[in-house]
Write a protein that holds these residues in place. Structure first.
Motif, short mmCIF file in Angstrom:
data_model
loop_
_atom_site.label_atom_id
_atom_site.label_comp_id
_atom_site.label_asym_id
_atom_site.label_seq_id
_atom_site.Cartn_x
_atom_site.Cartn_y
_atom_site.Cartn_z
N GLY A 15 0.79 -1.22 0.00
CA GLY A 15 0.00 0.00 0.00
C GLY A 15 0.83 1.27 0.00
O GLY A 15 0.33 2.34 0.34
N THR A 16 2.09 1.18 -0.40
CA THR A 16 3.00 2.31 -0.31
C THR A 16 3.22 2.94 -1.68
O THR A 16 3.23 2.25 -2.69
N ASP A 17 3.42 4.27 -1.70
CA ASP A 17 3.67 4.99 -2.95
C ASP A 17 5.14 4.90 -3.34
O ASP A 17 5.95 4.30 -2.63
N GLU A 18 5.50 5.52 -4.47
CA GLU A 18 6.87 5.44 -4.98
C GLU A 18 7.91 5.90 -3.96
O GLU A 18 8.93 5.25 -3.76
N ARG A 19 7.65 7.01 -3.33
CA ARG A 19 8.62 7.54 -2.36
C ARG A 19 8.79 6.56 -1.20
O ARG A 19 9.91 6.26 -0.79
N GLY A 20 7.70 6.04 -0.70
CA GLY A 20 7.77 5.08 0.39
C GLY A 20 8.44 3.79 -0.01
O GLY A 20 9.21 3.20 0.76
N LEU A 21 8.19 3.33 -1.23
CA LEU A 21 8.82 2.11 -1.73
C LEU A 21 10.33 2.29 -1.85
O LEU A 21 11.11 1.43 -1.44
N ALA A 22 10.72 3.43 -2.43
CA ALA A 22 12.15 3.71 -2.57
C ALA A 22 12.81 3.80 -1.20
O ALA A 22 13.90 3.25 -1.00
N ALA A 23 12.18 4.46 -0.26
CA ALA A 23 12.74 4.59 1.08
C ALA A 23 12.80 3.25 1.80
O ALA A 23 13.79 2.94 2.47
N ALA A 24 11.78 2.43 1.65
CA ALA A 24 11.76 1.13 2.32
C ALA A 24 12.89 0.24 1.80
O ALA A 24 13.62 -0.38 2.58
N GLY A 25 13.04 0.18 0.49
CA GLY A 25 14.11 -0.63 -0.09
C GLY A 25 15.48 -0.10 0.29
O GLY A 25 16.37 -0.86 0.68
N VAL A 47 21.11 9.15 -2.91
CA VAL A 47 19.88 8.42 -3.19
C VAL A 47 18.79 8.83 -2.19
O VAL A 47 17.64 9.06 -2.57
N TRP A 48 19.18 8.97 -0.93
CA TRP A 48 18.22 9.47 0.08
C TRP A 48 17.73 10.86 -0.31
O TRP A 48 16.53 11.17 -0.19
N ALA A 49 18.63 11.71 -0.79
CA ALA A 49 18.24 13.07 -1.19
C ALA A 49 17.26 13.04 -2.36
O ALA A 49 16.31 13.81 -2.40
N ALA A 50 17.49 12.14 -3.30
CA ALA A 50 16.58 12.01 -4.45
C ALA A 50 15.20 11.56 -3.99
O ALA A 50 14.17 12.02 -4.51
N ILE A 51 15.16 10.68 -3.00
CA ILE A 51 13.87 10.23 -2.45
C ILE A 51 13.16 11.41 -1.80
O ILE A 51 11.95 11.60 -1.99
N ALA A 52 13.88 12.19 -1.04
CA ALA A 52 13.27 13.34 -0.35
C ALA A 52 12.62 14.29 -1.36
O ALA A 52 11.55 14.84 -1.10
N LEU A 151 10.93 10.58 6.27
CA LEU A 151 12.22 10.12 5.75
C LEU A 151 13.35 10.26 6.77
O LEU A 151 14.23 9.40 6.84
N ARG A 152 13.33 11.31 7.54
CA ARG A 152 14.37 11.48 8.56
C ARG A 152 14.33 10.32 9.55
O ARG A 152 15.36 9.76 9.91
N ARG A 153 13.13 9.96 9.98
CA ARG A 153 12.99 8.84 10.93
C ARG A 153 13.44 7.53 10.27
O ARG A 153 14.11 6.72 10.90
N ALA A 154 13.10 7.34 9.00
CA ALA A 154 13.52 6.14 8.28
C ALA A 154 15.04 6.06 8.24
O ALA A 154 15.63 4.99 8.46
N ARG A 155 15.67 7.17 7.98
CA ARG A 155 17.15 7.22 7.92
C ARG A 155 17.74 6.94 9.30
O ARG A 155 18.72 6.19 9.42
N GLU A 156 17.15 7.49 10.36
CA GLU A 156 17.64 7.24 11.72
C GLU A 156 17.55 5.75 12.06
O GLU A 156 18.47 5.18 12.65
#
Length: 176
Positions: A15-25, A47-52, A151-156
């Protein structure tokens, strides 16, 4: 009050969008990358910056750069349970296109691979390392469901998870 059902990463990825999919992977790869390239986390920053920015062009450029920088990283170590191969497949599998279908397939593969990597290094098949990775994956998916602010929390969570995995692997190497 009924107990809340814990969903699996696969269900949440569905149920995740492109940004969420990219961040999850990417978060899964980020946590496991030190096993392939000890200084690899810095390679993933663009790559994280591109997702943001949810920027397809920046994503493609950053992915190409990651492939070049990780080319040849990490030789297979004897007795590593195929971990380097799994992490290499996660890195090599980053889709160059910012599109839902390839990002979803990659995120699902990364989720499974990251759980397998943690299982190899755990004391028992579904021990604390594996359970911690599962919790981090669910937390990342929950965080990115809130849009760019998550995204910040995902990165942490990825940084924390990478430290835990490195510590376990290092400890085992010292006692072997």
């Amino acid at each position: 009050m009924a107990a809340e059902t814990v969903r699996s990463p696969s269900e949440l990825i569905g149920g995740t969008d492109e940004r969420g999919l990219a961040a999850a992977g990417l978060a899964c790869l980020d946590r496991c990358l030190p096993l392939l390239a000890p200084d690899g986390a810095e390679v993933l920053r663009p790559v994280w910056a591109a997702i943001a920015r949810a920027d397809a062009a920046a994503w493609g450029e950053a992915v190409a750069k990651v492939r070049v920088e990780l080319d040849g990283a990490g030789g297979e170590a004897a007795g590593d349970g195929g971990v380097v191969t799994m992490v290499r497949a996660m890195a090599d599998g980053i889709p160059a296109d910012w599109a839902e279908a390839p990002l979803r397939a990659w995120a699902e593969r990364c989720s499974a691979a990251a759980l397998a990597v943690h299982r190899v290094h755990d004391v028992t098949e579904d021990g604390p390392l594996h359970a911690g990775e599962l919790r981090r994956q669910l937390a990342v998916l929950d965080a990115v469901a809130h849009g760019p602010t998550g995204l910040r929390r995902a990165r942490e969570l990825s940084v924390e998870g990478g430290r835990v995995l490195r510590a376990v692997v290092s400890r085992r190497a010292r006692t072997a």
